[in-house]
Design a protein around this motif. Sequence first.
Motif, PDB file in Angstrom:
ATOM      1  N   SER A  58       0.825  -1.210   0.000  1.00  0.00           N
ATOM      2  CA  SER A  58       0.000   0.000   0.000  1.00  0.00           C
ATOM      3  C   SER A  58       0.862   1.264   0.000  1.00  0.00           C
ATOM      4  O   SER A  58       0.596   2.206  -0.738  1.00  0.00           O
ATOM      5  N   LYS A  59       1.906   1.256   0.809  1.00  0.00           N
ATOM      6  CA  LYS A  59       2.779   2.440   0.886  1.00  0.00           C
ATOM      7  C   LYS A  59       3.472   2.689  -0.452  1.00  0.00           C
ATOM      8  O   LYS A  59       3.600   3.832  -0.880  1.00  0.00           O
ATOM      9  N   MET A  60       3.927   1.635  -1.106  1.00  0.00           N
ATOM     10  CA  MET A  60       4.628   1.784  -2.382  1.00  0.00           C
ATOM     11  C   MET A  60       3.682   2.263  -3.488  1.00  0.00           C
ATOM     12  O   MET A  60       4.081   3.054  -4.333  1.00  0.00           O
ATOM     13  N   VAL A  61       2.448   1.800  -3.475  1.00  0.00           N
ATOM     14  CA  VAL A  61       1.502   2.158  -4.526  1.00  0.00           C
ATOM     15  C   VAL A  61       0.937   3.564  -4.305  1.00  0.00           C
ATOM     16  O   VAL A  61       0.865   4.377  -5.219  1.00  0.00           O
ATOM     17  N   TRP A  62       0.528   3.850  -3.081  1.00  0.00           N
ATOM     18  CA  TRP A  62      -0.162   5.104  -2.791  1.00  0.00           C
ATOM     19  C   TRP A  62       0.755   6.193  -2.255  1.00  0.00           C
ATOM     20  O   TRP A  62       0.361   7.358  -2.196  1.00  0.00           O
TER      21      TRP A  62
END
Length: 64
Positions: A58-62
């Motif tokens: 989630s952190k990498m995508v958003w």
Amino acid sequence: MSTITYGRETVRNEGFNMGSGLLGRVKTYLARSRAERQLAQLDDRLLADIGMKRSEISKMVWGA
């Protein structure tokens, strides 16, 4: 202009698009959602191969 590339698909936000880039933001949201789903489907070994842990998807995508 901002450009986000996910695999072979590129999403561009070129400024004034349906009210200050609304269409661009929707496309970006959809592309990121798709990327998050696809990464979540990979097994832990494949994620490790690309330098990522399941908890970091989630952190990498958003970027949050």
